[in-house]
Scaffold this active site. Structure first.
Site: not given
Ligand code: MN
Length: 480
Positions: A46, A70, A74-75, A137, A257
């Site tokens: 990820h 990132h 947090e983890d 993310d 369209d």
């Protein structure tokens, strides 16, 4: 994606030394070593995917490194102190910013949601790169959402379509906005998505011929490579077609369209040359021409827009732009950000261009109630703009539905505060008159006149509303 691939892509646009990037790769891989995603893959997959998206937007090394890491704060067990010592203040601030957004808990209740949106924007206002990382993310999480339980899919898709996609749109990152919307649409309304997707594919396949005809016809009139150009067809995003169906209460078959075509060239002067050729070969649709090169949209978007009629009678929508403008339209602010380090092609006017963003955030800070905020957020996010002329011939972009009050405040706070009416195209108009694109507007003021409470329901922009509230508060007419 492996490290050497990432570095190779990075070096296609940057000469920055990548020592930090390489270290970030190893560091994040190690830190997430014992974690797995819902898909069963290593968690680091990820992180690498987010970095790949960021390199796709040609972000600087710090941003890509922060993308790799990132989720580290947090983890994993890595503490803020250790991380700051390892990577320095700049990268730490980026990752801490993303972590802060992560911690916001969104509830489905409107008021609470609005308050969180507000916090989120304010939290990230200091460095726009934080929001770009967060968007990357979220995009990767949406791409891999099928591994989560249905309930989670709905919750995350709802949040993506109501918050992240509009934010991407506001920052002008259209590619990301469209993909987020279509992915959310797929999970929120699977049946509608499948049926629409099948029908749209069929329609676009039939249009390949029309595109080819256009290309051939254009070539014929552009004798020899005088004007370098490439022609692209533009697939509309499914969700925007779906929204149009709902709005017009019509089935897909009845939705007009038009075929979208982009012509990309090397310089502004050639944009106008191509426009001339297009208009001499095909019949232009009256009133369809808009010059977003002379007057760019607030999110920096530039292009010439026109619609023409093909021999078959079908309408073709054409956007003509330079490569630079094309990049801006795909990547928005992200396309400009990488120049901040004084790299080749640095955009000297970047600060000026980013001014609206800073100002917008300032205005938002001034709005105290969540409902007020959510309304302004929605209004200002509307992509549709109108252009109003001042008596001096300046052009001011405003959202659709804007009134002379909104216009007055874009000129000067004092003009806004003392506004009593306006002359629109030389005719007197009330302050709640809805302005139309191309109107010439002259504000009528009276000394000692002042904003009234009911102006808050007349003004449509966050800027005007913020000035009015400020005045009313300072004069004791508004408690909050
Ligand atoms: Mn993540």
């Amino acid at each position: 994606m492996e490290l050497d691939e990432l570095l190779k892509k990075f070096h296609e646009y940057s000469t920055q030394d990548t020592t930090v990037l390489e270290y970030a790769w190893k560091y994040s891989k190690e830190a997430h070593n014992d974690q797995k995603r819902a898909s069963g893959e290593m968690y680091f997959v990820h992180c690498a995917a987010v970095a790949e998206i960021l390199v796709g937007y040609r972000m600087d090394q710090e941003t890509v490194a922060a993308g790799l890491m990132h989720d580290v704060l947090e983890d994993t067990k890595i503490t803020h102190d250790i991380f700051r010592k390892e990577f320095g203040e700049e990268i730490y601030a980026l990752v801490a910013g993303v972590t802060k957004i992560e911690a916001l808990k969104f509830s489905s209740r409107d008021e609470a949601q609005a308050e969180n949106w507000r916090k989120m924007i304010l939290a990230t206002a200091k460095d726009i790169r934080v929001i770009v990382i967060k968007l990357a993310d979220r995009l990767h999480n949406m791409r891999t959402l099928n591994f989560l339980p249905r309930e989670k899919q709905l919750e995350i898709s709802h949040e993506t379509i109501s918050l992240y996609a509009p934010l991407a749109q506001r920052l002008g990152i259209f590619q990301l906005k469209s993909e987020m919307e279509d992915l959310s649409f797929k999970f929120l309304f699977p049946d509608e998505y499948q049926s629409l997707s099948a029908k749209a594919q069929l329609r676009y396949a039939m249009r390949e011929k029309l595109l080819e005809d256009f290309r051939v016809e254009l070539e014929k009139h552009l004798d020899g490579g005088q004007v370098p150009h490439r022609v692209l067809s533009r697939a509309k995003n499914l969700y925007s077609i779906y929204r149009k169906m709902l709005r017009q209460e019509k089935p897909f078959e009845e939705i007009q369209d038009a075929l979208g075509i982009r012509v990309i060239t090397d310089s502004v002067i050639n944009c106008y040359a191509l426009l001339g050729t297009v208009h001499s070969v095909f019949k232009p649709v009256a009133g369809s021409f808009t010059d977003y090169i002379a007057v760019p949209k607030m999110n920096l978007y530039q292009s010439l827009h026109t619609s023409v009629m093909a021999a078959s009678g079908e309408i073709i929508e054409i956007q003509i732009r330079t490569e630079d403008m094309h990049r801006t339209s795909e990547y928005g602010i992200a396309a400009h950000w990488r120049y901040k380090m004084g790299e080749k092609g640095a955009d000297k006017h970047l600060d000026e261009k980013l001014n609206w963003l800073r100002q917008w955030i300032e205005w938002l800070q001034d709005l105290s109630s969540p409902r007020e905020f959510i309304e302004s957020f929605k209004t200002d996010l509307e992509l549709d703009q109108i252009f109003i002329f001042t008596p001096k011939g300046e052009v001011k972009p405003l959202p659709v539905g804007a009134t002379p009050i909104d216009f007055a405040y874009t000129i000067h706070t004092d003009i806004g505060n003392t506004c009593i009416g306006a002359k629109v195209n030389n005719k007197m108009a009330r302050i709640d008159h809805a302005l139309k694109s191309g109107d010439l507007c002259e504000i009528v003021t009276r000394r000692n006149s002042a904003p009234k409470k009911d102006w808050l329901s007349i003004a449509k922009t966050a800027g005007a509303r913020s000035h009015i509230r400020k005045y009313l508060r300072e004069h004791g007419q508004l408690q909050d």
